[in-house]
Design an enzyme around this catalytic site. Structure first.
Site, PDB file in Angstrom:
ATOM      1  N   SER A 129      -2.221  12.610   0.942  1.00 55.26           N
ATOM      2  CA  SER A 129      -1.390  11.711  -0.007  1.00 55.26           C
ATOM      3  C   SER A 129      -1.271  12.409  -1.423  1.00 55.26           C
ATOM      4  O   SER A 129      -2.502  13.022  -1.494  1.00 55.26           O
ATOM      5  CB  SER A 129      -2.199  10.248   0.069  1.00 55.26           C
ATOM      6  OG  SER A 129      -1.608   9.646  -1.322  1.00 55.26           O
ATOM      7  N   TYR A 137      -9.372   4.394  -0.934  1.00 54.09           N
ATOM      8  CA  TYR A 137      -8.192   5.168  -0.457  1.00 54.09           C
ATOM      9  C   TYR A 137      -8.067   6.674  -1.219  1.00 54.09           C
ATOM     10  O   TYR A 137      -8.297   7.603  -0.342  1.00 54.09           O
ATOM     11  CB  TYR A 137      -6.809   4.277  -0.669  1.00 54.09           C
ATOM     12  CG  TYR A 137      -5.716   4.783  -0.066  1.00 54.09           C
ATOM     13  CD1 TYR A 137      -5.429   4.882   1.393  1.00 54.09           C
ATOM     14  CD2 TYR A 137      -4.980   5.698  -0.854  1.00 54.09           C
ATOM     15  CE1 TYR A 137      -4.309   5.342   1.842  1.00 54.09           C
ATOM     16  CE2 TYR A 137      -3.704   6.567  -0.470  1.00 54.09           C
ATOM     17  CZ  TYR A 137      -3.271   6.229   1.135  1.00 54.09           C
ATOM     18  OH  TYR A 137      -2.378   6.916   1.772  1.00 54.09           O
TER      19      TYR A 137
HETATM   20  C1  BGC Z   1       0.231   5.133  -0.420  1.00 59.57           C
HETATM   21  C2  BGC Z   1       1.118   4.217  -0.746  1.00 59.57           C
HETATM   22  C3  BGC Z   1       1.540   4.625  -2.193  1.00 59.57           C
HETATM   23  C4  BGC Z   1       1.877   6.364  -2.452  1.00 59.57           C
HETATM   24  C5  BGC Z   1       2.534   6.693  -3.588  1.00 59.57           C
HETATM   25  C6  BGC Z   1       0.548   6.905  -0.577  1.00 59.57           C
HETATM   26  O1  BGC Z   1      -0.516   7.423  -0.066  1.00 59.57           O
HETATM   27  O2  BGC Z   1      -0.274   4.938   1.106  1.00 59.57           O
HETATM   28  O3  BGC Z   1       0.961   2.757  -0.792  1.00 59.57           O
HETATM   29  O4  BGC Z   1       3.178   3.971  -2.540  1.00 59.57           O
HETATM   30  O5  BGC Z   1       0.799   6.747  -2.096  1.00 59.57           O
HETATM   31  O6  BGC Z   1       1.550   5.961  -4.838  1.00 59.57           O
END
Ligand code: BGC
Length: 274
Positions: A159, A172
């Site tokens: 991410s 996360y």
């Molecule tokens: C998340 C999303 C988010 C995106 C940008 C991703 O890794 O799961 O919820 O919209 O990152 O912030």
């Protein structure tokens, strides 16, 4: 031209791709893109049996093969059994996409140990467990030059939050930061075995995980302020990148993270500030 029309079929012909969390969202997009290139697909899912069956059906209509396998990626026994089923059905696994991921968002002082642990278990430990099974199989089989220059490819779906800090999402962001060095350390260790390891770091892609950020016009407007390219991503944006990273076209790309984020990591707030 739409992303799907850019596909030039056959780049993953006869290769077996195991994609975790492939019954929806980015995982499904990658499954479709890889099927378009002739890969055989193992659709991992948890709980969403009907959705997984539909993905298998859609893949079969593309004239390749697929099976759906339920497994909790954070459970060692279930991961082992999933790889066993994949190998029994298709003979081997050539490509692993560590895509399964969850969010359990909370303010830091309200975050429960369960919120923390579930996210680390699925996003980080799950990727470790699946990668370990894949590496065992890649080393056993070795390179088959008629299929690929590599003995196997592993792609982590990380991410932008492996580098962008994210308030109220500490679990996360920590899981994705962990993926970044897990991926690089594996890449360093496994190059001599011809196992190619990389990550894709998506930005905001329109999927169920971030529905709250795009479902109303106000939410979408506020999200778009974070994306210089001016649109929210589509799962096929990630599918196209994953196909390239899994194919021999990217044979010299190893241990890196490809950001597919419409420029989110350019910190657009600084365009008019700082
Ligand atoms: C998340 C999303 C988010 C995106 C940008 C991703 O890794 O799961 O919820 O919209 O990152 O912030």
């Amino acid at each position: 031209m739409s992303i799907s029309r850019l596909a030039c079929a056959g780049r993953l012909k006869s290769q077996v791709a195991l994609i975790t969390g492939a019954s929806s969202g980015i995982g499904k997009g990658i499954a479709m893109a890889m099927a378009d290139e002739g890969a055989l697909i193992v659709v991992n899912y948890i709980g969403q049996a009907d959705a997984a069956r539909e993905v298998v059906g859609e893949i079969e209509r593309k004239n390749t093969r697929a099976i759906a396998v339920e497994a909790d990626v954070s459970n060692e026994g279930q991961v082992r059994r999933m790889f066993g089923k994949a190998i029994k059905e298709f003979g081997t696994v050539d490509i692993l996409i560590n895509n399964a991921g969850i969010q359990r968002d909370a303010a830091f002082d309200m975050m429960t140990l369960d919120d923390w642990q579930n996210v680390i278990d699925v996003n980080l430990t799950g990727a470790f467990l699946c990668s370990r099974e894949a590496v065992i199989e890649f080393k056993r089989r070795g390179v088959q030059p008629e299929k690929s220059l590599s003995a196997g490819k592993i792609i982590f779906i990380s991410s932008v939050h492996q580098v962008i800090p994210w308030s109220n999402h500490c679990n996360y962001a920590a899981s994705k930061g962990g993926i970044s060095l897990l991926m690089k350390s594996m890449a360093q260790e496994l190059a001599p075995d011809r196992i190619r390891v990389n990550s894709i770091a998506p930005g905001a892609i329109k999927t169920p995980i971030n529905k709250k950020s795009w479902e109303t016009p106000e939410a979408a407007r506020s999200l778009l302020k974070l994306i210089p390219w001016g649109r929210i991503g589509d799962p096929m944006d990630i599918g196209a990148a994953a196909v390239w990273l899994a194919s021999d076209e990217s044979d010299y790309v190893h241990g890196t993270t490809l950001f597919v984020d419409g420029g989110m990591t350019l910190y657009p707030g600084f365009a008019a500030g700082g």
